[in-house]
Design an enzyme around this catalytic site. Structure first.
Site, PDB file in Angstrom:
ATOM      1  CB  CYS A 122      -0.997  -0.022   1.153  1.00 18.04           C
ATOM      2  SG  CYS A 122      -0.288  -0.016   2.814  1.00 18.04           S
ATOM      3  CB  THR A 129       2.654   3.760   4.941  1.00 15.38           C
ATOM      4  OG1 THR A 129       1.428   3.134   5.362  1.00 15.38           O
ATOM      5  CG2 THR A 129       2.420   5.240   4.696  1.00 15.38           C
ATOM      6  N   GLY A 130       2.571   0.679   3.735  1.00 18.34           N
ATOM      7  CA  GLY A 130       2.694  -0.713   4.203  1.00 18.34           C
ATOM      8  C   GLY A 130       2.069  -0.908   5.580  1.00 18.34           C
ATOM      9  N   GLY A 180      -1.073   0.033   6.867  1.00 22.86           N
ATOM     10  CA  GLY A 180      -2.442  -0.486   6.900  1.00 22.86           C
ATOM     11  C   GLY A 180      -2.486  -1.959   6.522  1.00 22.86           C
ATOM     12  CG  HIS A 232      15.324 -14.081  14.575  1.00 17.76           C
ATOM     13  ND1 HIS A 232      15.931 -13.261  15.493  1.00 17.76           N
ATOM     14  CD2 HIS A 232      16.302 -14.878  14.057  1.00 17.76           C
ATOM     15  CE1 HIS A 232      17.241 -13.542  15.542  1.00 17.76           C
ATOM     16  NE2 HIS A 232      17.487 -14.516  14.670  1.00 17.76           N
ATOM     17  NE  ARG A 265      17.652 -17.326  20.150  1.00 17.59           N
ATOM     18  CZ  ARG A 265      18.497 -17.322  19.127  1.00 17.59           C
ATOM     19  NH1 ARG A 265      18.932 -18.460  18.595  1.00 17.59           N
ATOM     20  NH2 ARG A 265      18.936 -16.180  18.630  1.00 17.59           N
TER      21      ARG A 265
HETATM   22  C1  RB5 Z   1      -3.984   5.271   0.663  1.00 19.22           C
HETATM   23  O1  RB5 Z   1      -4.036   6.649   0.490  1.00 19.22           O
HETATM   24  C2  RB5 Z   1      -3.138   4.949   1.906  1.00 19.22           C
HETATM   25  O2  RB5 Z   1      -3.793   5.349   3.056  1.00 19.22           O
HETATM   26  C3  RB5 Z   1      -2.839   3.469   1.938  1.00 19.22           C
HETATM   27  O3  RB5 Z   1      -2.206   3.089   0.762  1.00 19.22           O
HETATM   28  C4  RB5 Z   1      -1.912   2.994   3.037  1.00 19.22           C
HETATM   29  O4  RB5 Z   1      -0.756   3.748   3.093  1.00 19.22           O
HETATM   30  C5  RB5 Z   1      -2.525   2.771   4.355  1.00 19.22           C
HETATM   31  O5  RB5 Z   1      -1.880   2.312   5.305  1.00 19.22           O
END
Ligand code: RB5
Length: 138
Positions: free
Chosen positions: A62, A64-65, A67, A95, A129
């Site tokens: 997405c 930022t990754g 969500g 890990h 572990r």
């Molecule tokens: C979309 O605008 C943005 O919110 C989504 O791609 C993501 O970054 C959410 O975590």
């Protein structure tokens, strides 16, 4: 052969296509265009596939990754790592036995994204572990 699934939202659509162009056998779960979509729909869709296919991997992209990783980690059987460098992706495998890699297309470029994918998919879980700790997740 282990199945590899990929999905994104609109923000991750271009990076998803870059990954698909390098990994021909990857299974694309959408979206099919860069039109605005809701990332939880795609995180849940991919998580179901990974959980149902033992030993498979998933890649979620997405903006930022964040969500994608939040939603994926709420799904049973999913251990998602949010990685914007190779080290975290590799350690997530070694890990934490991560079975889903999440990345943010607004954070990294396609070359780094492809390197992270390559390292994530080629690194084995170390077990030992770490096995006991991972078993404590569920
Ligand atoms: C979309 O605008 C943005 O919110 C989504 O791609 C993501 O970054 C959410 O975590």
């Amino acid at each position: 052969m282990k199945k590899i699934f990929i999905a994104s939202d609109h923000a991750g659509y271009n990076l998803k296509n870059s990954v698909i162009s390098k990994l021909k056998k990857i299974i694309d779960l959408g979206p099919k265009s860069s039109d605005s979509v809701d990332y939880p729909d795609f995180a849940k869709k991919l998580s179901k596939k990974v959980a149902a296919n033992k030993g498979s991997f998933g890649i979620l992209i997405c903006g930022t990754g964040v969500g994608m990783s939040m939603v994926a980690n709420k799904q049973r059987g999913i251990r998602a790592v949010l990685a914007h460098n190779e080290y975290v992706g590799v350690m997530g495998r070694k890990h934490n036995d991560a079975n889903v890699l999440c990345m943010g297309a607004r954070v990294i470029g396609p070359s780094l994204g492809l390197e992270i994918v390559k390292w994530f998919l080629s690194t084995e879980f170390e077990g030992g572990r770490h096995e006991r700790r991972v078993e404590m997740f569920e």
